[in-house]
Design an enzyme around this catalytic site. Structure first.
Site, mmCIF file in Angstrom:
data_model
loop_
_atom_site.group_PDB
_atom_site.id
_atom_site.type_symbol
_atom_site.label_atom_id
_atom_site.label_comp_id
_atom_site.label_asym_id
_atom_site.label_seq_id
_atom_site.Cartn_x
_atom_site.Cartn_y
_atom_site.Cartn_z
ATOM 1 N N HIS A 130 -1.338 -5.806 1.593
ATOM 2 C CA HIS A 130 -2.545 -6.629 1.544
ATOM 3 C C HIS A 130 -2.257 -7.921 0.779
ATOM 4 C CE1 HIS A 130 -5.565 -3.348 2.641
ATOM 5 N NE2 HIS A 130 -5.970 -4.419 3.311
ATOM 6 N N GLU A 143 0.833 -1.200 0.000
ATOM 7 C CA GLU A 143 0.000 0.000 0.000
ATOM 8 C C GLU A 143 0.871 1.255 0.000
ATOM 9 O OE1 GLU A 143 -3.116 0.054 -0.433
ATOM 10 O OE2 GLU A 143 -3.646 -2.048 -0.074
ATOM 11 N N CYS A 169 -7.737 -2.176 8.239
ATOM 12 C CA CYS A 169 -6.406 -2.178 7.632
ATOM 13 C C CYS A 169 -5.897 -0.753 7.430
ATOM 14 C CB CYS A 169 -6.429 -2.933 6.307
ATOM 15 S SG CYS A 169 -6.641 -4.712 6.479
ATOM 16 N N ARG A 191 -17.484 -0.800 6.310
ATOM 17 C CA ARG A 191 -18.537 -1.502 5.556
ATOM 18 C C ARG A 191 -19.289 -2.474 6.452
ATOM 19 N NH1 ARG A 191 -18.438 -6.537 3.375
ATOM 20 N NH2 ARG A 191 -16.201 -6.741 3.836
#
Length: 236
Positions: free
Chosen positions: A188, A79, A142, A89
């Site tokens: 990730h 990232e 994350c 979410r």
């Protein structure tokens, strides 16, 4: 010997396992000249940052690399940036679901990884594994952790560098730039095959490949003080 604190999340969203945690367990305890310190992190807003912050104070690492699951991605993706936003979410493992909230009200809008992310991608690809540079860590735990670690290091482990620029012919404009003495970032990883037995459309990577990819990425941390100067930009 320098230390790298390697963190990974517990399973979440009804999953029985988290490939990030399973891979981290199998990563070598020494890579090159780096001693690897492993840490399991709760998939919980707030607690995740506190857990890593406490480990940083306890272990005094030179580098911090956090690993998380990105179900649906087909590649191992370092990232580039974390943003100052919680927008969950789904609830975390303790039922928290912050929506449209800053992570730290006094933090920057975003913090960039201070690890050599492009060199990481190149190293993973040289292992014959799929990898690309990601420009979004999402808005779940994350991103929350990546931002929180970089925020904490910026506030507590930064060296101020003085710089001067000529304002006009008779004066100089003073400014300060900060850089953390502890480097940090995030990667990730995809699902592993056993997670997609009932998700046939979802890509997956074998756990052994994820481990190899992480070890290749970690090797670059020691070898590259500066990142590669290579085009990784995207049109959209």
């Amino acid at each position: 010997m320098k230390k790298l604190l390697l963190t990974a999340f517990t399973p979440f969203d009804g999953e029985r396992i988290n490939p990030a945690l399973e891979a981290v367990k199998l990563v070598k305890d020494k890579i090159g000249k780096l001693k690897i310190i492993k840490l399991e992190v709760p998939t919980v807003f707030g607690k995740s940052i506190d857990t890593v912050r406490e480990a940083i104070e306890r272990e005094r690492p030179d580098f911090v690399l956090s690993i998380g699951q990105a179900g649906g991605r087909a590649e191992i993706t370092p990232e580039r940036v974390a943003i100052n936003l919680n927008d969950a979410r789904i609830p975390d493992n303790e039922g928290n679901q912050p929506i449209d909230e800053p992570i730290f009200s006094d933090g920057e809008n975003a913090y960039f990884s201070t690890l050599p992310v492009k060199a990481m991608v190149e190293a993973i690809r040289k292992e014959g594994l799929p990898s690309s540079l990601s420009n979004s860590a999402g808005t779940y735990v994350c991103n929350h952790l990546m931002y929180g670690v970089l925020y904490y290091l910026d506030k507590n482990y930064s060296l101020k560098k003085k710089s001067f620029t000529e304002r006009d012919s008779s004066s100089l404009l003073f400014s300060e730039e900060s850089s953390s003495v502890v480097k940090a970032g995030f990667i990730h990883v995809p699902y592993i095959p056993e997670q997609v037995k009932d998700k046939k459309e979802m890509p997956a990577l074998p756990l052994s490949d994820i481990v190899r990819g992480l070890e290749a990425a970690i090797q670059t941390v020691e070898e590259n003080e500066l990142d590669l100067k290579k085009a990784f930009g995207r049109e959209c």
